[in-house]
Design a protein around this motif. Structure first.
Motif, PDB file in Angstrom:
ATOM      1  N   TYR A 157       0.818  -1.104  -0.224  1.00  0.00           N
ATOM      2  CA  TYR A 157       0.212   0.183  -0.039  1.00  0.00           C
ATOM      3  C   TYR A 157       0.712   1.249  -0.057  1.00  0.00           C
ATOM      4  O   TYR A 157       0.638   1.965  -1.090  1.00  0.00           O
ATOM      5  CB  TYR A 157      -0.621   0.250   1.020  1.00  0.00           C
ATOM      6  N   ASN A 158       1.534   0.661   0.951  1.00  0.00           N
ATOM      7  CA  ASN A 158       2.745   2.511   0.986  1.00  0.00           C
ATOM      8  C   ASN A 158       3.937   3.043  -0.209  1.00  0.00           C
ATOM      9  O   ASN A 158       4.216   3.833  -0.392  1.00  0.00           O
ATOM     10  CB  ASN A 158       3.812   2.163   2.037  1.00  0.00           C
ATOM     11  N   LEU A 159       3.563   1.491  -0.830  1.00  0.00           N
ATOM     12  CA  LEU A 159       4.737   1.673  -2.803  1.00  0.00           C
ATOM     13  C   LEU A 159       3.878   2.200  -3.211  1.00  0.00           C
ATOM     14  O   LEU A 159       4.128   3.128  -4.149  1.00  0.00           O
ATOM     15  CB  LEU A 159       5.147  -0.053  -3.243  1.00  0.00           C
ATOM     16  N   TYR A 160       2.842   1.219  -3.129  1.00  0.00           N
ATOM     17  CA  TYR A 160       2.534   1.683  -4.810  1.00  0.00           C
ATOM     18  C   TYR A 160       0.465   2.148  -4.747  1.00  0.00           C
ATOM     19  O   TYR A 160      -0.011   2.755  -5.821  1.00  0.00           O
ATOM     20  CB  TYR A 160       2.114   0.198  -5.480  1.00  0.00           C
ATOM     21  N   LEU A 161      -0.160   2.532  -3.407  1.00  0.00           N
ATOM     22  CA  LEU A 161      -1.599   2.902  -3.686  1.00  0.00           C
ATOM     23  C   LEU A 161      -1.980   4.007  -2.824  1.00  0.00           C
ATOM     24  O   LEU A 161      -3.014   5.100  -2.747  1.00  0.00           O
ATOM     25  CB  LEU A 161      -2.029   1.821  -2.458  1.00  0.00           C
ATOM     26  N   ILE A 162      -1.038   4.396  -1.715  1.00  0.00           N
ATOM     27  CA  ILE A 162      -0.944   6.122  -0.781  1.00  0.00           C
ATOM     28  C   ILE A 162      -1.490   6.909  -2.041  1.00  0.00           C
ATOM     29  O   ILE A 162      -1.961   7.475  -1.002  1.00  0.00           O
ATOM     30  CB  ILE A 162       0.296   5.787   0.002  1.00  0.00           C
ATOM     31  N   ASP A 163      -1.112   6.976  -2.908  1.00  0.00           N
ATOM     32  CA  ASP A 163      -0.974   7.978  -3.828  1.00  0.00           C
ATOM     33  C   ASP A 163      -1.715   8.299  -4.527  1.00  0.00           C
ATOM     34  O   ASP A 163      -1.807   8.684  -5.131  1.00  0.00           O
ATOM     35  CB  ASP A 163       0.721   9.005  -3.923  1.00  0.00           C
ATOM     36  N   LYS A 164      -2.605   7.486  -4.955  1.00  0.00           N
ATOM     37  CA  LYS A 164      -3.627   7.050  -6.383  1.00  0.00           C
ATOM     38  C   LYS A 164      -4.500   8.332  -5.648  1.00  0.00           C
ATOM     39  O   LYS A 164      -5.087   8.574  -5.254  1.00  0.00           O
ATOM     40  CB  LYS A 164      -4.344   5.934  -5.916  1.00  0.00           C
ATOM     41  N   HIS A 165      -4.718   8.348  -6.809  1.00  0.00           N
ATOM     42  CA  HIS A 165      -6.127   9.576  -7.784  1.00  0.00           C
ATOM     43  C   HIS A 165      -7.497   8.841  -6.549  1.00  0.00           C
ATOM     44  O   HIS A 165      -7.530   7.953  -7.592  1.00  0.00           O
ATOM     45  CB  HIS A 165      -6.522   9.883  -8.700  1.00  0.00           C
ATOM     46  N   LEU A 166      -8.279   9.294  -6.192  1.00  0.00           N
ATOM     47  CA  LEU A 166      -9.089   9.053  -5.163  1.00  0.00           C
ATOM     48  C   LEU A 166     -11.083   8.884  -6.950  1.00  0.00           C
ATOM     49  O   LEU A 166     -11.438  10.546  -6.910  1.00  0.00           O
ATOM     50  CB  LEU A 166     -10.162   9.399  -4.254  1.00  0.00           C
ATOM     51  N   VAL A 167     -11.418   7.767  -7.214  1.00  0.00           N
ATOM     52  CA  VAL A 167     -13.283   8.274  -7.851  1.00  0.00           C
ATOM     53  C   VAL A 167     -13.887   7.230  -6.938  1.00  0.00           C
ATOM     54  O   VAL A 167     -13.984   6.938  -5.545  1.00  0.00           O
ATOM     55  CB  VAL A 167     -12.547   7.607  -8.680  1.00  0.00           C
ATOM     56  N   ALA A 168     -15.039   8.039  -7.305  1.00  0.00           N
ATOM     57  CA  ALA A 168     -16.447   7.258  -6.678  1.00  0.00           C
ATOM     58  C   ALA A 168     -16.022   5.890  -6.799  1.00  0.00           C
ATOM     59  O   ALA A 168     -16.013   5.143  -7.842  1.00  0.00           O
ATOM     60  CB  ALA A 168     -17.577   6.907  -7.517  1.00  0.00           C
ATOM     61  N   CYS A 169     -16.092   4.525  -6.205  1.00  0.00           N
ATOM     62  CA  CYS A 169     -15.838   3.079  -6.105  1.00  0.00           C
ATOM     63  C   CYS A 169     -17.132   2.303  -5.402  1.00  0.00           C
ATOM     64  O   CYS A 169     -18.003   3.085  -4.649  1.00  0.00           O
ATOM     65  CB  CYS A 169     -14.788   2.348  -4.738  1.00  0.00           C
ATOM     66  N   HIS A 170     -17.563   0.935  -6.068  1.00  0.00           N
ATOM     67  CA  HIS A 170     -18.486   0.680  -5.021  1.00  0.00           C
ATOM     68  C   HIS A 170     -17.883  -0.301  -3.898  1.00  0.00           C
ATOM     69  O   HIS A 170     -19.024  -0.386  -2.583  1.00  0.00           O
ATOM     70  CB  HIS A 170     -19.386  -0.252  -6.278  1.00  0.00           C
ATOM     71  N   ASN A 171     -16.496  -0.411  -4.076  1.00  0.00           N
ATOM     72  CA  ASN A 171     -16.229  -1.318  -3.033  1.00  0.00           C
ATOM     73  C   ASN A 171     -16.295  -2.533  -2.719  1.00  0.00           C
ATOM     74  O   ASN A 171     -16.014  -3.239  -1.590  1.00  0.00           O
ATOM     75  CB  ASN A 171     -15.890  -0.075  -1.766  1.00  0.00           C
TER      76      ASN A 171
END
Length: 214
Positions: A157-171
Protein backbone atom coordinates in the motif's frame (compact mmCIF):
# COMPACT_ATOMS: atom_id res chain seq x y z
CA UNK A 1 -34.89 -12.50 13.46
CA UNK A 2 -37.93 -14.13 11.86
CA UNK A 3 -39.95 -12.99 8.86
CA UNK A 4 -42.92 -12.55 11.19
CA UNK A 5 -41.09 -9.95 13.28
CA UNK A 6 -39.98 -8.06 10.18
CA UNK A 7 -43.51 -8.19 8.78
CA UNK A 8 -44.79 -6.61 12.00
CA UNK A 9 -42.22 -3.82 11.62
CA UNK A 10 -43.16 -3.13 8.02
CA UNK A 11 -46.86 -3.20 8.92
CA UNK A 12 -46.28 -0.22 11.21
CA UNK A 13 -44.45 1.75 8.50
CA UNK A 14 -45.79 0.65 5.12
CA UNK A 15 -48.75 -1.75 5.54
CA UNK A 16 -49.11 -2.15 1.77
CA UNK A 17 -46.01 -4.37 1.64
CA UNK A 18 -46.20 -8.11 2.25
CA UNK A 19 -42.96 -10.04 2.77
CA UNK A 20 -42.80 -13.15 0.58
CA UNK A 21 -39.41 -14.80 1.14
CA UNK A 22 -35.94 -14.01 2.40
CA UNK A 23 -32.91 -13.82 0.13
CA UNK A 24 -29.84 -15.78 1.20
CA UNK A 25 -26.59 -14.03 2.09
CA UNK A 26 -26.06 -10.61 3.61
CA UNK A 27 -23.68 -10.30 6.56
CA UNK A 28 -25.11 -7.08 7.96
CA UNK A 29 -28.73 -7.18 6.86
CA UNK A 30 -31.93 -9.14 6.27
CA UNK A 31 -33.29 -8.83 2.74
CA UNK A 32 -36.71 -9.95 1.53
CA UNK A 33 -38.68 -10.21 -1.67
CA UNK A 34 -41.96 -8.42 -1.00
CA UNK A 35 -45.19 -7.57 -2.78
CA UNK A 36 -46.64 -4.09 -3.02
CA UNK A 37 -50.33 -4.95 -2.63
CA UNK A 38 -51.37 -1.60 -4.13
CA UNK A 39 -49.44 -1.83 -7.41
CA UNK A 40 -49.13 -5.63 -7.38
CA UNK A 41 -45.42 -5.26 -8.13
CA UNK A 42 -42.57 -7.07 -6.41
CA UNK A 43 -40.00 -5.04 -4.49
CA UNK A 44 -37.03 -5.76 -2.25
CA UNK A 45 -36.99 -4.71 1.40
CA UNK A 46 -33.78 -4.65 3.42
CA UNK A 47 -33.68 -4.46 7.20
CA UNK A 48 -30.57 -3.67 9.23
CA UNK A 49 -29.03 -6.82 10.65
CA UNK A 50 -27.65 -7.29 14.12
CA UNK A 51 -24.75 -4.84 14.63
CA UNK A 52 -25.14 -3.69 11.03
CA UNK A 53 -24.44 -0.11 12.11
CA UNK A 54 -20.89 -1.16 13.05
CA UNK A 55 -20.11 -1.76 9.38
CA UNK A 56 -22.52 0.45 7.44
CA UNK A 57 -23.17 4.19 7.64
CA UNK A 58 -26.82 4.25 6.53
CA UNK A 59 -26.93 8.05 6.33
CA UNK A 60 -24.03 8.03 3.87
CA UNK A 61 -25.69 5.21 1.96
CA UNK A 62 -28.83 7.29 1.44
CA UNK A 63 -26.80 10.25 0.12
CA UNK A 64 -24.69 8.04 -2.16
CA UNK A 65 -27.73 6.33 -3.64
CA UNK A 66 -29.00 9.69 -4.87
CA UNK A 67 -25.74 10.15 -6.79
CA UNK A 68 -25.83 6.62 -8.21
CA UNK A 69 -29.43 6.91 -9.42
CA UNK A 70 -28.24 9.28 -12.16
CA UNK A 71 -26.13 6.53 -13.75
CA UNK A 72 -28.98 3.99 -14.08
CA UNK A 73 -26.69 1.08 -13.23
CA UNK A 74 -28.59 -0.19 -10.19
CA UNK A 75 -32.15 -0.77 -8.98
CA UNK A 76 -34.43 2.19 -8.27
CA UNK A 77 -34.61 3.21 -4.62
CA UNK A 78 -38.19 3.66 -3.45
CA UNK A 79 -37.46 4.88 0.08
CA UNK A 80 -34.91 4.67 2.88
CA UNK A 81 -35.01 5.20 6.64
CA UNK A 82 -31.33 5.46 7.67
CA UNK A 83 -32.11 5.54 11.40
CA UNK A 84 -33.20 1.89 11.28
CA UNK A 85 -31.25 0.84 8.18
CA UNK A 86 -34.41 0.23 6.13
CA UNK A 87 -34.28 0.38 2.35
CA UNK A 88 -37.01 -0.46 -0.17
CA UNK A 89 -36.07 -0.73 -3.83
CA UNK A 90 -37.31 -2.13 -7.10
CA UNK A 91 -36.91 -5.85 -7.78
CA UNK A 92 -34.90 -6.82 -10.85
CA UNK A 93 -35.88 -10.21 -12.20
CA UNK A 94 -32.73 -12.10 -13.11
CA UNK A 95 -29.77 -13.91 -11.60
CA UNK A 96 -26.18 -13.32 -10.55
CA UNK A 97 -23.60 -14.70 -12.98
CA UNK A 98 -21.15 -17.25 -11.65
CA UNK A 99 -17.74 -18.61 -12.57
CA UNK A 100 -19.48 -21.77 -13.78
CA UNK A 101 -21.42 -19.83 -16.40
CA UNK A 102 -20.59 -17.30 -19.06
CA UNK A 103 -19.77 -13.92 -17.53
CA UNK A 104 -20.17 -10.93 -19.80
CA UNK A 105 -16.95 -9.18 -18.80
CA UNK A 106 -17.64 -6.35 -21.21
CA UNK A 107 -20.88 -5.46 -19.43
CA UNK A 108 -19.23 -5.77 -16.01
CA UNK A 109 -16.34 -3.52 -17.03
CA UNK A 110 -18.71 -1.04 -18.70
CA UNK A 111 -20.59 -0.55 -15.43
CA UNK A 112 -17.39 -0.08 -13.43
CA UNK A 113 -15.92 2.26 -16.03
CA UNK A 114 -19.10 4.31 -16.07
CA UNK A 115 -18.94 4.62 -12.27
CA UNK A 116 -15.23 5.41 -12.10
CA UNK A 117 -15.45 8.04 -14.86
CA UNK A 118 -18.66 9.63 -13.61
CA UNK A 119 -17.02 12.52 -11.69
CA UNK A 120 -19.34 11.66 -8.81
CA UNK A 121 -17.93 12.59 -5.42
CA UNK A 122 -19.33 10.49 -2.61
CA UNK A 123 -19.85 11.94 0.86
CA UNK A 124 -16.78 10.16 2.23
CA UNK A 125 -13.70 8.17 1.26
CA UNK A 126 -13.73 4.41 1.70
CA UNK A 127 -10.36 4.60 3.56
CA UNK A 128 -9.42 0.90 3.68
CA UNK A 129 -6.75 1.38 6.38
CA UNK A 130 -9.11 3.29 8.66
CA UNK A 131 -11.76 0.63 8.09
CA UNK A 132 -9.24 -2.12 8.84
CA UNK A 133 -8.33 -0.49 12.17
CA UNK A 134 -12.02 -0.16 12.96
CA UNK A 135 -12.68 -3.83 12.29
CA UNK A 136 -9.70 -4.87 14.41
CA UNK A 137 -11.34 -3.22 17.40
CA UNK A 138 -14.33 -5.51 16.97
CA UNK A 139 -12.18 -8.64 17.11
CA UNK A 140 -8.78 -8.51 18.79
CA UNK A 141 -7.82 -12.19 18.75
CA UNK A 142 -5.63 -12.66 15.65
CA UNK A 143 -2.95 -15.22 14.90
CA UNK A 144 0.52 -14.45 13.55
CA UNK A 145 -0.42 -15.19 9.94
CA UNK A 146 -2.94 -12.34 10.04
CA UNK A 147 -0.31 -9.81 11.11
CA UNK A 148 2.14 -11.11 8.50
CA UNK A 149 -0.49 -10.71 5.80
CA UNK A 150 -1.40 -7.25 7.11
CA UNK A 151 2.22 -6.12 7.06
CA UNK A 152 2.67 -7.38 3.49
CA UNK A 153 -0.41 -5.40 2.48
CA UNK A 154 0.83 -2.24 4.23
CA UNK A 155 4.20 -2.52 2.49
CA UNK A 156 2.45 -2.77 -0.88
CA UNK A 157 0.00 0.00 0.00
CA UNK A 158 2.74 2.45 0.97
CA UNK A 159 4.64 1.72 -2.24
CA UNK A 160 1.87 1.74 -4.82
CA UNK A 161 -1.48 2.88 -3.46
CA UNK A 162 -1.06 5.72 -0.99
CA UNK A 163 -0.96 8.55 -3.56
CA UNK A 164 -3.58 7.24 -5.98
CA UNK A 165 -6.32 9.50 -7.34
CA UNK A 166 -9.63 8.63 -5.68
CA UNK A 167 -12.83 8.20 -7.67
CA UNK A 168 -16.34 6.97 -6.94
CA UNK A 169 -16.17 3.23 -6.18
CA UNK A 170 -18.58 0.49 -5.18
CA UNK A 171 -15.97 -1.20 -2.92
CA UNK A 172 -17.78 -4.54 -2.84
CA UNK A 173 -18.03 -5.24 -6.57
CA UNK A 174 -17.91 -9.00 -6.13
CA UNK A 175 -19.70 -11.21 -8.62
CA UNK A 176 -22.61 -11.84 -6.24
CA UNK A 177 -23.52 -8.14 -6.31
CA UNK A 178 -23.96 -8.09 -10.08
CA UNK A 179 -27.23 -9.25 -11.56
CA UNK A 180 -28.12 -10.03 -15.14
CA UNK A 181 -31.75 -9.24 -15.87
CA UNK A 182 -33.96 -11.41 -18.03
CA UNK A 183 -33.18 -8.94 -20.84
CA UNK A 184 -29.42 -9.55 -20.37
CA UNK A 185 -28.84 -6.10 -18.90
CA UNK A 186 -26.32 -5.99 -16.08
CA UNK A 187 -26.85 -4.06 -12.84
CA UNK A 188 -24.67 -3.56 -9.75
CA UNK A 189 -26.47 -3.82 -6.41
CA UNK A 190 -25.68 -3.34 -2.66
CA UNK A 191 -24.03 0.08 -2.30
CA UNK A 192 -23.54 0.05 1.47
CA UNK A 193 -19.74 0.42 1.16
CA UNK A 194 -19.72 3.03 -1.61
CA UNK A 195 -17.06 5.71 -1.23
CA UNK A 196 -14.18 7.43 -2.96
CA UNK A 197 -11.31 5.00 -3.50
CA UNK A 198 -8.69 3.68 -5.91
CA UNK A 199 -10.65 2.15 -8.83
CA UNK A 200 -8.39 -0.92 -8.73
CA UNK A 201 -10.11 -1.81 -5.45
CA UNK A 202 -13.27 -2.61 -7.40
CA UNK A 203 -11.29 -4.83 -9.78
CA UNK A 204 -9.78 -6.69 -6.82
CA UNK A 205 -13.24 -7.04 -5.25
CA UNK A 206 -14.53 -8.71 -8.40
CA UNK A 207 -12.06 -11.56 -7.86
CA UNK A 208 -12.63 -11.57 -4.11
CA UNK A 209 -14.08 -15.08 -3.76
CA UNK A 210 -12.46 -16.70 -6.79
CA UNK A 211 -9.58 -15.08 -8.68
CA UNK A 212 -10.39 -17.32 -11.64
CA UNK A 213 -13.33 -14.99 -12.24
CA UNK A 214 -11.18 -11.88 -12.45
Amino acid sequence: MSIKIHQNIINELYPNYKLLSRFSGGLSNYTYLALDTITNKEVVIRFKGENGELFVDYVNEEKNLKHISKLEITSNTICTIPKIGLKIYSYIQGSSPSCDSSINYLKVSTILKQLHNSNIKFTSDFSPLTRLDQYEHYHNNFNNSYYELKQAFLNYYNLYLIDKHLVACHNDAQLANFISSNHDTYFLLVWVFAGNNDPLYDIASFGNKDFNCA
